[in-house]
Design a protein around this motif. Structure first.
Motif, mmCIF file in Angstrom:
data_model
loop_
_atom_site.group_PDB
_atom_site.id
_atom_site.type_symbol
_atom_site.label_atom_id
_atom_site.label_comp_id
_atom_site.label_asym_id
_atom_site.label_seq_id
_atom_site.Cartn_x
_atom_site.Cartn_y
_atom_site.Cartn_z
ATOM 1 N N LEU A 137 -41.254 7.770 -12.447
ATOM 2 C CA LEU A 137 -42.416 7.334 -13.194
ATOM 3 C C LEU A 137 -43.701 7.817 -12.523
ATOM 4 O O LEU A 137 -43.768 7.914 -11.295
ATOM 5 N N ASP A 138 -44.701 8.098 -13.348
ATOM 6 C CA ASP A 138 -46.043 8.385 -12.863
ATOM 7 C C ASP A 138 -46.677 7.058 -12.446
ATOM 8 O O ASP A 138 -46.768 6.119 -13.250
ATOM 9 N N GLU A 139 -47.118 6.975 -11.195
ATOM 10 C CA GLU A 139 -47.630 5.719 -10.653
ATOM 11 C C GLU A 139 -48.910 5.259 -11.346
ATOM 12 O O GLU A 139 -49.227 4.074 -11.371
ATOM 13 N N ARG A 140 -49.659 6.169 -11.945
ATOM 14 C CA ARG A 140 -50.927 5.807 -12.584
ATOM 15 C C ARG A 140 -50.728 5.314 -14.010
ATOM 16 O O ARG A 140 -51.382 4.356 -14.442
ATOM 17 N N THR A 141 -49.833 5.953 -14.739
ATOM 18 C CA THR A 141 -49.684 5.648 -16.164
ATOM 19 C C THR A 141 -48.382 4.938 -16.507
ATOM 20 O O THR A 141 -48.273 4.379 -17.604
ATOM 21 N N GLY A 142 -47.401 4.991 -15.612
ATOM 22 C CA GLY A 142 -46.100 4.413 -15.914
ATOM 23 C C GLY A 142 -45.225 5.286 -16.784
ATOM 24 O O GLY A 142 -44.113 4.889 -17.170
ATOM 25 N N ARG A 143 -45.692 6.485 -17.110
ATOM 26 C CA ARG A 143 -44.905 7.393 -17.948
ATOM 27 C C ARG A 143 -43.673 7.879 -17.190
ATOM 28 O O ARG A 143 -43.749 8.227 -16.019
ATOM 29 N N VAL A 144 -42.527 7.892 -17.867
ATOM 30 C CA VAL A 144 -41.303 8.432 -17.277
ATOM 31 C C VAL A 144 -41.392 9.953 -17.309
ATOM 32 O O VAL A 144 -41.369 10.572 -18.383
ATOM 33 N N MET A 145 -41.489 10.572 -16.139
ATOM 34 C CA MET A 145 -41.625 12.025 -16.040
ATOM 35 C C MET A 145 -40.307 12.726 -16.298
ATOM 36 O O MET A 145 -40.249 13.774 -16.937
ATOM 37 N N VAL A 146 -39.220 12.148 -15.767
ATOM 38 C CA VAL A 146 -37.902 12.758 -15.898
ATOM 39 C C VAL A 146 -36.857 11.697 -15.577
ATOM 40 O O VAL A 146 -37.117 10.753 -14.825
ATOM 41 N N THR A 147 -35.691 11.841 -16.178
ATOM 42 C CA THR A 147 -34.534 11.008 -15.861
ATOM 43 C C THR A 147 -33.466 11.895 -15.250
ATOM 44 O O THR A 147 -33.099 12.926 -15.830
ATOM 45 N N LEU A 148 -32.987 11.513 -14.070
ATOM 46 C CA LEU A 148 -32.018 12.330 -13.338
ATOM 47 C C LEU A 148 -30.682 11.613 -13.227
ATOM 48 O O LEU A 148 -30.629 10.381 -13.129
ATOM 49 N N PRO A 149 -29.585 12.375 -13.217
ATOM 50 C CA PRO A 149 -28.266 11.756 -13.021
ATOM 51 C C PRO A 149 -28.035 11.407 -11.560
ATOM 52 O O PRO A 149 -28.363 12.189 -10.658
ATOM 53 N N ILE A 150 -27.512 10.214 -11.313
ATOM 54 C CA ILE A 150 -27.129 9.802 -9.959
ATOM 55 C C ILE A 150 -25.753 9.161 -10.041
ATOM 56 O O ILE A 150 -25.174 9.052 -11.122
ATOM 57 N N GLY A 151 -25.221 8.712 -8.925
ATOM 58 C CA GLY A 151 -23.960 7.990 -8.933
ATOM 59 C C GLY A 151 -24.133 6.582 -9.475
ATOM 60 O O GLY A 151 -25.240 6.049 -9.553
ATOM 61 N N LYS A 152 -23.027 5.960 -9.835
ATOM 62 C CA LYS A 152 -23.071 4.614 -10.400
ATOM 63 C C LYS A 152 -23.076 3.549 -9.293
ATOM 64 O O LYS A 152 -22.611 3.765 -8.189
ATOM 65 N N GLY A 153 -23.626 2.388 -9.672
ATOM 66 C CA GLY A 153 -23.588 1.248 -8.759
ATOM 67 C C GLY A 153 -24.668 1.245 -7.707
ATOM 68 O O GLY A 153 -24.484 0.667 -6.634
ATOM 69 N N THR A 154 -25.818 1.858 -7.971
ATOM 70 C CA THR A 154 -26.878 1.872 -6.969
ATOM 71 C C THR A 154 -27.470 0.474 -6.766
ATOM 72 O O THR A 154 -27.536 -0.339 -7.689
ATOM 73 N N ASP A 155 -27.907 0.216 -5.543
ATOM 74 C CA ASP A 155 -28.612 -1.026 -5.231
ATOM 75 C C ASP A 155 -29.790 -0.762 -4.300
ATOM 76 O O ASP A 155 -30.425 -1.702 -3.828
#
Length: 341
Positions: free
Chosen positions: A231-249
């Motif tokens: 996310l852009d810290e100023r506007t909250g816009r999602v810049m990109v969505t990236l694939p990661i592994g499941k079950g993150t904490d």
């Protein structure tokens, strides 16, 4: 002659040196055995002292990463989750979800000094330099407890409306909170202690980990289902969505190497290159099942994560939930991954 040339060409191809295999970005440098129950949560590095603090069920373990040794404990913390450090005094604050308190400890003797009541289900903690306040999240309390470490008293609760997970201050008076049930990031003004924005994580569900790239103004939010929103810290816009592994904490950021990380309970760490205009997935580091939280040392680049040997796998409660494991007693360990030279 033509046949001879063909033979020589074929031999040259066979004898040509093969290209060197690409070296992994990180390698397993050490495994430090941790005695006691197979319970843990957040890891946090105290940068001035270099000590690593590991939530461990009823206590915080204190590890010296250089010597690979447990050098102390913060005791009396049933339901241990978070820890934070007061840079003015060096004092250590840690919470207890069972007692609904945050306790301050002497940085040298590690003896408890005082306790402050906090919200139910005390979880993550962080120190905000702009307001000189320590914030404690409460999952069941659906908010944050701000603490004045100088007076050891709490300010009124910051109501968030639903359960918070990881959060981080930007040092400029803003605190960004991953809202796991609402699928959003909440922004809190740390001086007025009011919610000033709510931004949806449009690319992923159940956000739990959060890390900031303060220099570029980016928020990295890791979600349990296997995606990460930037996310852009100023506007909250999602810049990109990236694939990661499941079950993150948990998520972390290395400002020296300009990399963001997501620790994934399936047994991976996703490494993200934050230098491009649009961040990209750089590599996937294979760890061990259950290693869902992490910390990074910006000086050495070392990554720290904790898990235990899996005895059995239990199906997640929801499609977005992480896989739950049953662990072999007495096998808890700290895994240290170092950058490959």
């Amino acid at each position: 002659m033509k046949d001879a040339l063909k033979t020589l060409t074929a031999l040259a191809v066979l004898l040509a040196p093969l290209p060197a295999a690409a070296q992994p970005l990180y390698h397993l440098a050490a495994v430090v055995k941790l005695s006691g129950a197979t319970k843990w949560d957040y890891l946090k590095l105290d940068k001035p002292t270099g000590r690593l603090f590991i939530s461990h069920g009823t206590e915080e373990l204190v590890v010296n990463p250089a010597t690979r040794q447990v050098v102390g404990r913060l005791s009396g913390l049933p339901g241990s989750h978070g820890v934070a450090f007061d840079p003015a005094t060096g004092e250590i604050w840690a919470d207890s979800a069972t007692k609904s308190v945050a306790t301050v400890f002497d940085p040298h003797s590690l003896a408890p000094l005082a306790s402050v009541p906090v919200l139910d289900d005390a979880d993550g903690m962080a120190y905000d330099p702009a307001s000189r306040t320590i914030f404690v999240s409460g999952g069941d309390g659906h908010g944050l407890t701000p603490i004045n470490p100088a007076t050891r008293t709490a300010y009124p609760t910051v109501a968030l409306g639903s359960a918070p997970e990881a959060f981080a201050p930007d040092g400029q008076g803003n605190l960004y909170v991953a809202m796991v049930e609402a699928n959003e990031v909440a922004r809190v003004d740390t001086r007025t202690r009011q919610v000033t924005a709510r931004w949806p994580t449009t690319g992923c569900l159940a956000p739990t980990g959060l890390a900031l790239d303060e220099a570029r103004g980016r928020i990295f939010v890791s979600c349990r289902g296997g995606s990460l929103d930037v996310l852009d810290e100023r506007t909250g816009r999602v810049m990109v969505t990236l694939p990661i592994g499941k079950g993150t904490d948990g998520a972390a950021f290395d400002p020296v190497r300009q990399r963001a990380f997501s620790a994934n309970g399936e047994g991976t760490i996703s490494v993200i290159d934050t230098r491009p205009a649009v961040p990209k997935l750089l590599a996937t580091l294979h760890t061990e099942p259950g290693a869902r939280t992490l910390a990074v040392d910006p000086r050495s680049g070392d990554l720290f994560t904790v898990t235990a040997k899996v005895a059995a796998t239990i199906a997640p409660a929801t499609p977005q939930g992480r896989t739950h494991y049953r662990f072999v007693p007495g096998t808890l360990a700290l895994y240290i991954y170092a950058p490959t030279p």
